[in-house]
Design a protein around this motif. Structure first.
Motif, mmCIF file in Angstrom:
data_model
loop_
_atom_site.group_PDB
_atom_site.id
_atom_site.type_symbol
_atom_site.label_atom_id
_atom_site.label_comp_id
_atom_site.label_asym_id
_atom_site.label_seq_id
_atom_site.Cartn_x
_atom_site.Cartn_y
_atom_site.Cartn_z
ATOM 1 N N ALA A 102 115.449 26.449 46.660
ATOM 2 C CA ALA A 102 114.140 26.373 46.013
ATOM 3 C C ALA A 102 114.047 27.355 44.866
ATOM 4 N N ALA A 103 114.621 28.581 45.039
ATOM 5 C CA ALA A 103 114.575 29.599 43.969
ATOM 6 C C ALA A 103 115.404 29.149 42.768
ATOM 7 N N GLN B 49 123.425 30.790 29.873
ATOM 8 C CA GLN B 49 122.573 31.029 31.040
ATOM 9 C C GLN B 49 122.170 29.704 31.692
ATOM 10 N N LEU B 50 121.918 28.671 30.846
ATOM 11 C CA LEU B 50 121.550 27.361 31.375
ATOM 12 C C LEU B 50 122.676 26.795 32.204
ATOM 13 N N GLN B 51 123.906 26.952 31.743
ATOM 14 C CA GLN B 51 125.035 26.430 32.498
ATOM 15 C C GLN B 51 125.187 27.185 33.813
ATOM 16 N N PHE C 297 122.351 25.949 40.921
ATOM 17 C CA PHE C 297 121.512 24.901 41.509
ATOM 18 C C PHE C 297 122.377 23.849 42.174
ATOM 19 N N ASP C 298 123.461 23.464 41.501
ATOM 20 C CA ASP C 298 124.352 22.449 42.049
ATOM 21 C C ASP C 298 125.014 22.959 43.319
ATOM 22 N N LYS C 299 125.404 24.272 43.287
ATOM 23 C CA LYS C 299 126.063 24.849 44.450
ATOM 24 C C LYS C 299 125.101 24.888 45.651
ATOM 25 N N SER D 268 122.896 20.116 51.322
ATOM 26 C CA SER D 268 123.191 18.728 51.640
ATOM 27 C C SER D 268 124.388 18.619 52.553
ATOM 28 N N GLY D 269 125.416 19.449 52.313
ATOM 29 C CA GLY D 269 126.622 19.333 53.104
ATOM 30 C C GLY D 269 126.448 19.868 54.517
#
Length: 601
Positions: free
Chosen positions: A355-356, A376-378, A384-386, A392-393
């Motif tokens: 969420a953060a 910084q965006l990357q 976020f993806d991690k 999810s995993g």
């Protein structure tokens, strides 16, 4: 009750006696029938007048003023009728007056006897006077026959002698004086002397004429004798005595009646005083009864309230005995819920990191292109993806959903236990509502689960199509709990045979249901069975029971219009059968519950 009956009978006897005395006094003072008394006086006057007229008619017949004897005979039926009427009126008037009637009846009998003698004399007079009149009428004809039979000389002497006898006899019949009898006898003697010198035929006629003249004289003398006897008969005096006696007794009756009236007045005054006193006592008793009734009503209300609190105390006692088990029943799902939430707390960390990272990445995306830091965006996108892959995993969300469902189930178990405790322990004043019997049994089993667990097997033979009944649910559940608890206590855990409690429900007739709670415990001894419903009676050790469970249960079922039946056999077990009506008992309707049926094999 017997003393009350004796007092009631005594009061009834006294009241009856007073009423009888009053009725007798009223009868003594009842008005004299003046009309009947007047009729009696009128009858006496009529009889006296007829008697006087009858005497006159007899004299008129004697002197020849009456052409026939009808005036002499006609009063007889009237006199007989008036005499019978006088006797009946007299008996009716003086009936019930004791000595008065006894003094008057002999006078009536005397009058009747005198009247009978008078009638007899008058009949004799009629016969005598008839002979006299016929002889008198024939006497001139007999004289003419004598004179016609003798035509020879010396006729003047015979005529003179016959005429003298005829005249003297007729004069005597008109004026019957004693001196005239001698003249008639002298004339007859001269005629008989003269007849001796006459021829046989003429002498025979003279003898016949003389016989007729003597018959006239004898009948005249007999008539005078009968008239004298009639004259001395005291019929008028008898009527006067009868009238005087009636008047005297009537006067005595009036005086006695006045005396009894004064007695009645005094007795009535005494009765009024007594009635006033009884009325005062009755009012005082009514007021005292009203006060006692108020006190009884208040005491009854207090007793009902005490019973409510006693039932509540027994509930609390039953809960107190099961509090450890209930606490364990609550603690088990509570520990499960606690563990669930601890796991949830550990599972929440990755979700919070996700969420953060999501918030930071979204904020960067909302910046204008010239203000974005691509490096910084990357980095934010990579984080976020991690985080997304980690959440999810690891199936964190699925686990959290399952944990929440388990936690809610545990909370529901706690809520159910608490709700049953609340319903069972509330101060119930017989609030009536619809109640499903099998649901009540299941609720009771839930409260007693710790008491039953691992020690008793529950078997259910329930009729789930039973209609709901109108009752006080918490009170009926208390009955179930009391009986089930006693059944468990009757099956010690150390015995070899497993304990079994069988619950049965069924319809009982058209308007009742039957609930049976059967155990295979030790049964109830024969000397204990009659006392099991007595208040404060218990066979349990001190601190294990109050002795009020079955007593209160019986009272609850009785107030619901039902029955408790007990069938027990020592060493085999006990069956408690509860019969409950589908609808509550109507107020004021007799209670048919009566005493519990106790059967011991």
């Amino acid at each position: 009750m017997i003393m009350m009956n004796k007092r009631t009978w005594m009061h009834l006897l006294v009241g009856t006696a007073l009423a009888v005395v009053l009725a007798l006094l009223v009868n003594k003072t009842s008005d004299v029938n003046h009309a009947e008394y007047g009729e009696i006086g009128s009858l006496l006057r009529q009889l006296k007048q007829i008697d006087a007229e009858w005497n006159v008619d007899v004299l008129r017949s004697k002197t020849g003023l009456n052409a026939s004897y009808d005036p002499v005979a006609s009063p007889l039926p009237v006199i007989e009728s008036l005499d019978e009427l006088l006797r009946s009126k007299t008996n009716l008037f003086w009936r019930g007056h004791g000595d008065s009637g006894e003094r008057i009846v002999p006078l009536l009998d005397n009058y009747r006897q005198l009247m009978g003698s008078k009638v007899e004399l008058i009949d004799r007079f009629k016969s005598q006077h008839s002979i006299l009149r016929n002889s008198t009428r024939y006497l001139p004809s007999a004289a003419a026959e004598v004179l016609a039979a003798w035509q020879a000389g010396e006729r003047d002497g015979l005529v003179s002698a016959v005429d003298r006898v005829l005249v003297d006899t007729l004069v005597y019949t008109d004026t019957p004086e004693a001196g005239l009898v001698a003249r008639v006898d002298e004339s007859l003697a001269q005629l008989r002397k003269l007849a001796k010198s006459l021829p046989a035929e003429t002498a025979e006629r003279v003898a016949g004429f003389s016989a007729h003249a003597e018959t006239v004289v004898r009948q005249q003398q007999l008539g005078d004798k009968l008239l004298k006897q009639l004259a001395v008969l005291p019929t008028a005096r008898a009527l006067d005595e009868l009238a005087d006696m009636h008047a005297l007794e009537h006067e005595k009756l009036l005086v006695s009646q006045q005396t009894w009236r004064w007695v009645l007045v005094a007795y009535s005054a005494a009765l009024l005083v007594a009635l006033g006193w009884f009325a005062w006592r009755l009012v005082a008793s009514y007021r005292m009864l009203a006060r006692v009734n108020q006190e009884l009503t208040r005491s009854h209300a207090e007793l009902k309230e005490s019973q409510v609190h006693l039932v509540q105390s027994e509930k609390m006692s039953a809960l107190g005995q099961m509090v450890a088990g209930i606490a364990h029943e609550i603690n088990t799902p509570l520990a499960y819920v606690k563990g669930t939430f601890e796991v949830l707390r550990e599972q929440v960390a990755p979700v919070a990191q996700l969420a953060a990272n999501s918030v930071q990445f979204a904020q960067m995306l909302h910046l204008p292109n010239e203000q974005r830091d691509r490096a910084q965006l990357q980095t934010l996108a990579h984080q976020f993806d991690k985080s997304t892959r980690e959440v999810s995993g690891s199936r964190v969300m699925d686990e959290m959903g399952q944990l929440l469902a388990d936690g809610i189930h545990g909370i529901e178990q706690i809520s159910e236990i608490v709700m049953n405790l609340k319903n069972f322990s509330r101060l119930d004043r017989a609030k009536v509502s619809e109640f499903a019997v099998h649901e009540g049994l299941e609720s009771t089993l839930l409260l007693a689960r710790n008491l039953l667990k691992n020690t008793v097997e529950i078997r259910r033979e329930l009729a789930f199509d039973l209609p709901k009944i109108q009752c006080s649910p918490s009170q009926i559940n208390q009955v179930f709990l009391n009986i089930i608890t006693n059944a468990v206590h009757a099956m010690p855990a150390e015995r070899a045979e497993p304990g079994v409690i069988t619950l049965r429900t069924a319809r009982e007739g058209d308007d009742m249901v039957r609930i049976e709670i059967q155990d295979n415990g030790s049964g109830i001894p024969a000397n204990v069975l009659p006392k099991i419903f007595d208040p404060f009676y218990t066979t349990k050790p001190i601190g294990k029971g109050t002795g009020m469970g079955l007593s209160i249960s019986f009272k609850i079922i009785q107030e619901h219009g039902g029955k408790i039946l007990v069938d027990t056999e020592p060493g085999v077990g006990t069956v408690f059968s509860i019969l409950l009506p589908l609808r509550p008992r109507e107020p004021g309707k007799p209670d048919n519950a009566g005493e519990p049926a106790l059967l011991a094999a």
